[in-house]
Design an enzyme around this catalytic site. Structure first.
Site, mmCIF file in Angstrom:
data_model
loop_
_atom_site.group_PDB
_atom_site.id
_atom_site.type_symbol
_atom_site.label_atom_id
_atom_site.label_comp_id
_atom_site.label_asym_id
_atom_site.label_seq_id
_atom_site.Cartn_x
_atom_site.Cartn_y
_atom_site.Cartn_z
ATOM 1 N N TYR A 1 -27.508 -35.060 -11.845
ATOM 2 C CA TYR A 1 -26.146 -35.997 -12.403
ATOM 3 C C TYR A 1 -25.437 -35.468 -13.359
ATOM 4 O O TYR A 1 -24.108 -35.330 -13.133
ATOM 5 C CB TYR A 1 -26.569 -37.294 -12.584
ATOM 6 C CG TYR A 1 -25.564 -38.289 -12.958
ATOM 7 C CD1 TYR A 1 -24.786 -38.606 -12.163
ATOM 8 C CD2 TYR A 1 -25.193 -38.574 -14.389
ATOM 9 C CE1 TYR A 1 -23.680 -39.510 -12.322
ATOM 10 C CE2 TYR A 1 -24.362 -39.370 -14.387
ATOM 11 C CZ TYR A 1 -23.416 -39.844 -13.653
ATOM 12 O OH TYR A 1 -22.288 -40.582 -13.995
ATOM 13 N N ARG B 1 -26.050 -43.174 -25.929
ATOM 14 C CA ARG B 1 -25.335 -44.058 -26.701
ATOM 15 C C ARG B 1 -24.823 -45.288 -26.191
ATOM 16 O O ARG B 1 -24.860 -46.454 -26.395
ATOM 17 C CB ARG B 1 -23.900 -43.412 -27.189
ATOM 18 C CG ARG B 1 -23.323 -44.147 -28.483
ATOM 19 C CD ARG B 1 -22.034 -43.575 -28.580
ATOM 20 N NE ARG B 1 -21.309 -43.682 -27.048
ATOM 21 C CZ ARG B 1 -20.383 -42.683 -26.998
ATOM 22 N NH1 ARG B 1 -20.125 -41.417 -27.509
ATOM 23 N NH2 ARG B 1 -19.956 -42.886 -25.448
ATOM 24 N N ARG C 1 -24.151 -51.024 -14.789
ATOM 25 C CA ARG C 1 -24.414 -49.520 -14.547
ATOM 26 C C ARG C 1 -25.703 -49.095 -15.100
ATOM 27 O O ARG C 1 -26.051 -49.709 -16.156
ATOM 28 C CB ARG C 1 -23.267 -48.732 -15.033
ATOM 29 C CG ARG C 1 -21.930 -48.822 -14.607
ATOM 30 C CD ARG C 1 -20.889 -47.899 -15.064
ATOM 31 N NE ARG C 1 -20.640 -47.961 -16.327
ATOM 32 C CZ ARG C 1 -19.587 -48.333 -17.107
ATOM 33 N NH1 ARG C 1 -18.765 -49.053 -16.399
ATOM 34 N NH2 ARG C 1 -19.575 -48.428 -18.504
ATOM 35 N N PHE D 1 -11.687 -25.674 -29.670
ATOM 36 C CA PHE D 1 -11.649 -26.816 -28.492
ATOM 37 C C PHE D 1 -13.348 -26.804 -28.179
ATOM 38 O O PHE D 1 -13.602 -28.114 -27.638
ATOM 39 C CB PHE D 1 -11.084 -25.942 -27.181
ATOM 40 C CG PHE D 1 -11.245 -26.698 -26.043
ATOM 41 C CD1 PHE D 1 -10.164 -27.679 -25.722
ATOM 42 C CD2 PHE D 1 -11.879 -26.443 -24.786
ATOM 43 C CE1 PHE D 1 -10.053 -28.302 -24.741
ATOM 44 C CE2 PHE D 1 -11.997 -27.172 -23.785
ATOM 45 C CZ PHE D 1 -10.874 -28.335 -23.609
#
Length: 418
Positions: free
Chosen positions: A171, A218, A228, A288
């Protein structure tokens, strides 16, 4: 309030003060909008409207890579908006997700039936798709391929719960690992990074999995409240019959055991993160990539063995986040940060924790990697003092990034997952 939370951390107070007075604005990057097409200007407007975390850092990327990543982000945001929209029936949503990559080459395709807040990226998809088609073939191939694979994966998990640990990895691969792989291929296609960065999909996948797992860990309570569930059943079923029971005080001991097991699983990606970052040569790409990773390990340290995960929202201090953004500009600093937070976790490991041995083992591996002279020296001579100074703009430009550590849905494809 921010300063009060940083009492006892003088460096954080100084950095917060610098941020508050806007000390880095003189080095903010400016885009040459006059040289852009009208549709590209609109794409950057959509980027700033829809991204809660990465609009600024995308715009800080060098050269044509900036446009490619901007369009990549918007394509995935449009795909994710379809996936998130619960008003679209499954019989329509599944083929939409699976076929979404084909819409990139259909100039007139748009979707006006969404009720999601970011629906403008679907309603005005022709503006995004025309700029996609204006990209070089090397960029188009990457974006189309990742969009296809992600859409298929999202469709697979629409009615499928995350059961075993392998399914959790799968997932997270679909919603975040593929983002890491796609970005890495774009970095290499731009020639700002070596070809090996784009070829090594295992390391790139780990970059995404580490961020995604951190966010899922978290966000236990928020996800429960929203109906969910992303914690893998194989993990939580060892400690309780129902995942929602972890929010009840009488189940705290079991909840912490499961929490620590999942943190330990997430930590196993850190050696790959170190290896990946050590290969990067372009400073804008390094910034980044590195900043979300150090934020993630700081968040994991805050979550480990912390009852607050089951009672509210665990966030790192804003002064702490600003400091991390300012420091994570070179490999030596990043490894020092990783070593610091790994040590913090080590000090919290209980002698009675069921995952104790696994946790101690992965922390020892991380310590070895974070102190490796070979890795430390691999980027040391590539650091530009100009970039080290300029990257401090991220503290001012990326304040929204802090919100990304406290509330994006796990399915969100905000570049680095979650």
């Amino acid at each position: 309030m921010d300063i009060l939370k940083s009492l006892g951390h003088p460096e954080e107070i100084i950095n917060l003060f610098k941020y508050k007075i806007g000390g880095f604005r003189s080095v903010m990057p400016t885009l040459d909008y006059d040289s852009m097409s009208e549709t590209l200007r609109t794409c950057y407007a959509y980027l700033n409207q829809t991204s809660r975390s990465f609009a600024a850092v995308i715009q800080a990327l060098d050269g044509e890579l900036r446009h490619a990543v901007c369009i990549f982000y918007l394509v995935l945001r449009a795909l994710d908006t379809v996936e998130d929209d619960m008003s679209i029936p499954l019989e329509k949503k599944v083929p939409l997700l699976q076929d979404f990559h084909t819409f990139l080459y259909q100039p007139e395709w748009s979707f006006a039936e969404s009720r999601e807040k970011d629906r403008q990226v679907l309603e005005d998809f022709p503006t995004i798709s025309v700029e996609f088609r204006n990209l070089g073939q090397e960029y188009r191939d990457v974006i189309s391929d990742i969009c296809h694979r992600m859409g298929v994966g999202m469709a697979e998990f629409l009615e499928k719960k995350v059961s075993c640990m392998k399914e959790w990895d799968k997932y997270c691969h679909y919603v975040a690992g593929l983002v890491g792989i796609g970005l890495s291929r774009l970095f290499s296609a731009s020639q700002l990074e070596d070809a090996e960065v784009g070829r090594d999909t295992e390391l790139a996948n780990s970059m995404g999995l580490f961020l995604q797992k951190t966010n899922i860990i978290r966000d236990y309570l928020e996800d429960q409240q929203e109906g969910r569930a992303f914690w893998p059943q194989e993990a939580w079923s060892q400690f309780t019959a129902r995942l929602e029971d972890f929010s009840h005080p009488q189940h705290l001991s079991s909840a912490l055991s499961c929490l620590n097991l999942l943190v330990t699983d997430a930590l196993r990606h850190v050696p790959d993160v170190i290896a990946y970052l050590s290969r990067l040569r372009n400073q804008s790409v390094f910034n980044f990539c590195a900043i979300p990773q150090v934020m993630a390990i700081a968040t994991l340290s805050a979550c480990y063995n912390n009852p607050q995960v089951f009672q509210g929202v665990v966030k790192i201090r804003k002064g702490q986040a600003v400091t991390l953004m300012m420091q994570a500009t070179n490999m030596c600093a990043v490894q020092s940060i990783i070593a610091q937070y790994s040590q913090e976790i080590l000090q919290k490991v209980s002698v009675t924790d069921p995952s104790r041995e696994k946790t101690l083992f992965i922390l020892s591996v991380i310590r070895e990697k974070s102190l490796s002279p070979a890795v430390l020296s691999s980027r040391a001579h590539h650091i530009s003092p100009v970039y080290v100074s300029a990257v401090m703009l991220l503290a001012a430009l990326s304040w929204q990034y802090l919100n990304a550590t406290a509330g994006q849905p796990p399915g969100g494809a905000d570049m680095h997952g979650h």
